[in-house]
Write a protein that holds these residues in place. Sequence first.
Motif, PDB file in Angstrom:
ATOM      1  N   SER A 235       0.955  -1.005   0.108  1.00  0.00           N
ATOM      2  CA  SER A 235       0.060  -0.048   0.027  1.00  0.00           C
ATOM      3  C   SER A 235       0.906   1.227   0.275  1.00  0.00           C
ATOM      4  CB  SER A 235      -0.874  -0.059   1.111  1.00  0.00           C
ATOM      5  OG  SER A 235      -0.281  -0.009   2.445  1.00  0.00           O
ATOM      6  N   SER A 236       0.330   2.363  -0.527  1.00  0.00           N
ATOM      7  CA  SER A 236       1.052   3.549  -0.716  1.00  0.00           C
ATOM      8  C   SER A 236       1.280   4.152   0.688  1.00  0.00           C
ATOM      9  CB  SER A 236       0.272   4.673  -1.428  1.00  0.00           C
ATOM     10  OG  SER A 236      -0.843   4.858  -0.849  1.00  0.00           O
ATOM     11  N   THR A 237       0.572   3.695   1.579  1.00  0.00           N
ATOM     12  CA  THR A 237       0.967   4.338   2.969  1.00  0.00           C
ATOM     13  C   THR A 237       0.077   3.392   4.069  1.00  0.00           C
ATOM     14  OG1 THR A 237       0.731   6.438   4.560  1.00  0.00           O
ATOM     15  CG2 THR A 237      -1.271   6.111   2.842  1.00  0.00           C
ATOM     16  N   ASP A 238       0.512   3.303   5.307  1.00  0.00           N
ATOM     17  CA  ASP A 238      -0.214   2.779   6.167  1.00  0.00           C
ATOM     18  C   ASP A 238      -0.894   3.562   7.142  1.00  0.00           C
ATOM     19  OD1 ASP A 238       1.011   0.211   5.725  1.00  0.00           O
ATOM     20  OD2 ASP A 238       2.532   0.406   6.956  1.00  0.00           O
ATOM     21  N   ASP A 239      -0.937   4.831   7.040  1.00  0.00           N
ATOM     22  CA  ASP A 239      -1.487   5.932   7.749  1.00  0.00           C
ATOM     23  C   ASP A 239      -2.793   6.229   6.984  1.00  0.00           C
ATOM     24  OD1 ASP A 239      -2.592   8.295   9.013  1.00  0.00           O
ATOM     25  OD2 ASP A 239      -0.589   9.018   9.131  1.00  0.00           O
ATOM     26  N   ARG A 240      -3.953   6.118   7.484  1.00  0.00           N
ATOM     27  CA  ARG A 240      -4.990   6.294   6.978  1.00  0.00           C
ATOM     28  C   ARG A 240      -5.477   7.695   6.542  1.00  0.00           C
ATOM     29  NH1 ARG A 240      -8.307   1.432   6.133  1.00  0.00           N
ATOM     30  NH2 ARG A 240      -7.143  -0.423   7.091  1.00  0.00           N
ATOM     31  N   CYS A 241      -5.015   8.496   7.410  1.00  0.00           N
ATOM     32  CA  CYS A 241      -5.114   9.890   7.060  1.00  0.00           C
ATOM     33  C   CYS A 241      -4.367  10.541   6.369  1.00  0.00           C
ATOM     34  CB  CYS A 241      -4.911  10.559   8.880  1.00  0.00           C
ATOM     35  SG  CYS A 241      -6.177  10.332  10.131  1.00  0.00           S
ATOM     36  N   ILE A 242      -3.254  10.019   5.597  1.00  0.00           N
ATOM     37  CA  ILE A 242      -2.528  10.742   4.908  1.00  0.00           C
ATOM     38  C   ILE A 242      -3.373  11.248   3.581  1.00  0.00           C
ATOM     39  CG2 ILE A 242      -0.819  10.125   2.970  1.00  0.00           C
ATOM     40  CD1 ILE A 242       0.439  10.913   5.578  1.00  0.00           C
ATOM     41  N   PRO A 243      -4.221  10.480   3.032  1.00  0.00           N
ATOM     42  CA  PRO A 243      -5.051  11.209   1.575  1.00  0.00           C
ATOM     43  C   PRO A 243      -5.599  12.270   2.098  1.00  0.00           C
ATOM     44  CG  PRO A 243      -5.228   8.819   1.899  1.00  0.00           C
ATOM     45  CD  PRO A 243      -4.675   9.015   3.200  1.00  0.00           C
ATOM     46  N   LYS A 244      -5.564  13.319   1.502  1.00  0.00           N
ATOM     47  CA  LYS A 244      -6.066  14.651   1.838  1.00  0.00           C
ATOM     48  C   LYS A 244      -7.462  14.883   1.039  1.00  0.00           C
ATOM     49  CE  LYS A 244      -1.490  17.106   2.002  1.00  0.00           C
ATOM     50  NZ  LYS A 244      -0.796  18.077   1.558  1.00  0.00           N
ATOM     51  N   GLY A 245      -8.283  15.322   1.868  1.00  0.00           N
ATOM     52  CA  GLY A 245      -9.699  15.578   1.298  1.00  0.00           C
ATOM     53  C   GLY A 245     -10.718  14.602   1.958  1.00  0.00           C
ATOM     54  N   LEU A 246     -10.281  13.514   2.828  1.00  0.00           N
ATOM     55  CA  LEU A 246     -11.034  12.513   3.370  1.00  0.00           C
ATOM     56  C   LEU A 246     -11.952  12.907   4.210  1.00  0.00           C
ATOM     57  CD1 LEU A 246     -11.670   9.460   3.877  1.00  0.00           C
ATOM     58  CD2 LEU A 246     -10.192   9.548   5.821  1.00  0.00           C
ATOM     59  N   CYS A 247     -11.680  14.244   5.081  1.00  0.00           N
ATOM     60  CA  CYS A 247     -12.391  14.717   5.918  1.00  0.00           C
ATOM     61  C   CYS A 247     -13.060  16.245   5.513  1.00  0.00           C
ATOM     62  CB  CYS A 247     -11.685  14.984   7.369  1.00  0.00           C
ATOM     63  SG  CYS A 247     -11.256  13.306   8.117  1.00  0.00           S
ATOM     64  N   GLY A 251     -12.373  20.135   9.415  1.00  0.00           N
ATOM     65  CA  GLY A 251     -12.344  19.004  10.083  1.00  0.00           C
ATOM     66  C   GLY A 251     -11.013  18.638  10.000  1.00  0.00           C
ATOM     67  N   PHE A 252     -10.740  17.453  10.732  1.00  0.00           N
ATOM     68  CA  PHE A 252      -9.459  17.019  10.873  1.00  0.00           C
ATOM     69  C   PHE A 252      -9.526  15.404  11.206  1.00  0.00           C
ATOM     70  CE2 PHE A 252      -9.772  18.173  15.431  1.00  0.00           C
ATOM     71  CZ  PHE A 252      -9.171  17.096  16.127  1.00  0.00           C
ATOM     72  N   CYS A 253      -8.383  14.949  10.469  1.00  0.00           N
ATOM     73  CA  CYS A 253      -8.508  13.385  10.669  1.00  0.00           C
ATOM     74  C   CYS A 253      -7.426  12.687  11.569  1.00  0.00           C
ATOM     75  CB  CYS A 253      -7.980  12.724   9.206  1.00  0.00           C
ATOM     76  SG  CYS A 253      -7.977  11.044   9.067  1.00  0.00           S
ATOM     77  N   THR A 254      -7.887  11.817  12.222  1.00  0.00           N
ATOM     78  CA  THR A 254      -7.096  11.020  13.240  1.00  0.00           C
ATOM     79  C   THR A 254      -7.199   9.696  13.205  1.00  0.00           C
ATOM     80  OG1 THR A 254      -6.441  11.094  15.837  1.00  0.00           O
ATOM     81  CG2 THR A 254      -8.821  10.927  15.106  1.00  0.00           C
ATOM     82  N   ASN A 255      -6.048   8.875  13.489  1.00  0.00           N
ATOM     83  CA  ASN A 255      -6.178   7.270  13.558  1.00  0.00           C
ATOM     84  C   ASN A 255      -6.496   6.790  15.007  1.00  0.00           C
ATOM     85  OD1 ASN A 255      -5.151   6.193  10.712  1.00  0.00           O
ATOM     86  ND2 ASN A 255      -3.762   7.865  11.170  1.00  0.00           N
ATOM     87  N   ILE A 256      -7.612   6.119  15.072  1.00  0.00           N
ATOM     88  CA  ILE A 256      -7.967   5.516  16.445  1.00  0.00           C
ATOM     89  C   ILE A 256      -8.388   3.992  15.889  1.00  0.00           C
ATOM     90  CG2 ILE A 256      -9.969   5.615  17.924  1.00  0.00           C
ATOM     91  CD1 ILE A 256     -10.569   8.285  17.294  1.00  0.00           C
ATOM     92  N   ASP A 257      -7.603   3.182  16.557  1.00  0.00           N
ATOM     93  CA  ASP A 257      -7.589   1.688  16.580  1.00  0.00           C
ATOM     94  C   ASP A 257      -7.529   1.243  15.245  1.00  0.00           C
ATOM     95  OD1 ASP A 257      -8.371   1.438  19.287  1.00  0.00           O
ATOM     96  OD2 ASP A 257     -10.592   1.633  19.061  1.00  0.00           O
ATOM     97  N   ASP A 258      -6.429   2.031  14.512  1.00  0.00           N
ATOM     98  CA  ASP A 258      -5.956   1.875  13.114  1.00  0.00           C
ATOM     99  C   ASP A 258      -7.223   1.902  12.043  1.00  0.00           C
ATOM    100  OD1 ASP A 258      -4.100   0.987  11.403  1.00  0.00           O
ATOM    101  OD2 ASP A 258      -5.066  -0.944  11.131  1.00  0.00           O
ATOM    102  N   GLN A 259      -8.096   2.880  12.302  1.00  0.00           N
ATOM    103  CA  GLN A 259      -9.135   3.244  11.536  1.00  0.00           C
ATOM    104  C   GLN A 259      -9.175   4.919  11.438  1.00  0.00           C
ATOM    105  OE1 GLN A 259     -10.959   1.341   9.338  1.00  0.00           O
ATOM    106  NE2 GLN A 259      -9.926  -0.230  10.228  1.00  0.00           N
ATOM    107  N   ALA A 260      -9.259   5.516  10.303  1.00  0.00           N
ATOM    108  CA  ALA A 260      -9.525   6.907  10.338  1.00  0.00           C
ATOM    109  C   ALA A 260     -10.898   7.390  10.752  1.00  0.00           C
ATOM    110  CB  ALA A 260      -9.215   7.269   8.674  1.00  0.00           C
ATOM    111  N   LYS A 261     -10.892   8.235  11.498  1.00  0.00           N
ATOM    112  CA  LYS A 261     -11.896   9.113  12.034  1.00  0.00           C
ATOM    113  C   LYS A 261     -11.696  10.548  11.818  1.00  0.00           C
ATOM    114  CE  LYS A 261     -12.914   4.967  13.999  1.00  0.00           C
ATOM    115  NZ  LYS A 261     -13.957   4.374  13.352  1.00  0.00           N
TER     116      LYS A 261
END
Length: 389
Positions: A235-247, A251-261
């Motif tokens: 995968s291009s990244t293991d950080d699910r908050c790296i892709p911009k525009g998700l939130c 808003g802002f993105c944070t990883n909780i229990d390996d899931q983007a919130k």
Amino acid sequence: MTILLWLLILFAIHAVALAQQRQFNITHGSSLTPIISSSWFSPSRHFAFGFYEKTNGYAVGISIVGMPKKTAVWTANRSSPVVPSNAVLLLTSDGRLIVQVGSQEISVINPSRAIASASMLDMGNFVLYDSDRNVIWQSFDNPTNTLLPGQHISAGQELFSSASEADDSFGIFRLEMQHDGNLVQYPVACRLRNLTRGGYRRERTIIYMMKIDADGILRVYSHSLNQQNSSVIWSSTDDRCIPKGLCGHNGFCTNIDDQAKCLRLPGFDFVMPGNWSAGCERNFPTETCQLKENYDMRTVENTVSEDSTYVVLGGTTKEDCEQPCLQDCNCEAALFKDRECRKQRLPLRYGRRDLGNSNLALVKASPDSSFTEESSTDAGRDSRYSTAS
């Protein structure tokens, strides 16, 4: 007698080969329905072109078969891909590939010349031919969100993510091969390995594919037809908050229990609860911004966003950064780090929690607005971005 027997065997083999050619050569009048005879298969039956089931109907595309659930690698009409169960996919006598729903006709593919025949190939490529057997269109030249081994993306071409795992219409992430030779994911840049040279070994029972997923992350999947399962091998990244525009905005993105919130900033509410990409908006009026006593500054730690600075104040403390923003009608937030204060206007874009960054986001909010990060998490929960890992 022996020669006769061999001749009979050879004739039988030749007859089977011809039968297979007829079976996989799609000609005028060939049709499919979602319920009965839903697909045209490749000779190995590893790939199929036709209908595959979605939660609210059926879509037309190419899928990997032999899995518990069909895995789509190409989808037609992504602006409105879903059709009802009474739809008919038809190669017409005048050379058009259409879906009929009652009296309505929906074009599936529009090649430059009339279609004489079609084939679903073992590489996963669906090909249309003219009457001289020239290729006039092929799915490998028109990717949607997935690349298969042997497939390439040309300069100027783009891959668009799906809206969600359940919805194959256009999502919010795209990958473009620029004319300068850079493969760029908007709004995040990403270089990729060449999957067709020295990459992964090709086996009859394993199918590899690269896909830009609904969460904006580029992944390479391995599908085992023997074990009927799939796994992510890169995968291009293991950080699910790296892709911009998700939130979305504000808003802002944070990883909780390996899931983007997606969390809302202080003083903001979700525009569409349950739809993170719609972003957040102010939950109080700002007409009286000249009165600094009408506002407080709230602190969000370890948070970064796109820099939209219009004023930089140096040599400040956190308190020295808050006061100028409170007194400035244009200032909606300030970013404070290393004694530097950067005033920001709305919208705040591409925010995310970065625990390795000491940046503080100082956000102007109403004294009456309550905010806790925990209370904002479930309000923005969005099932559209759940992805296998």
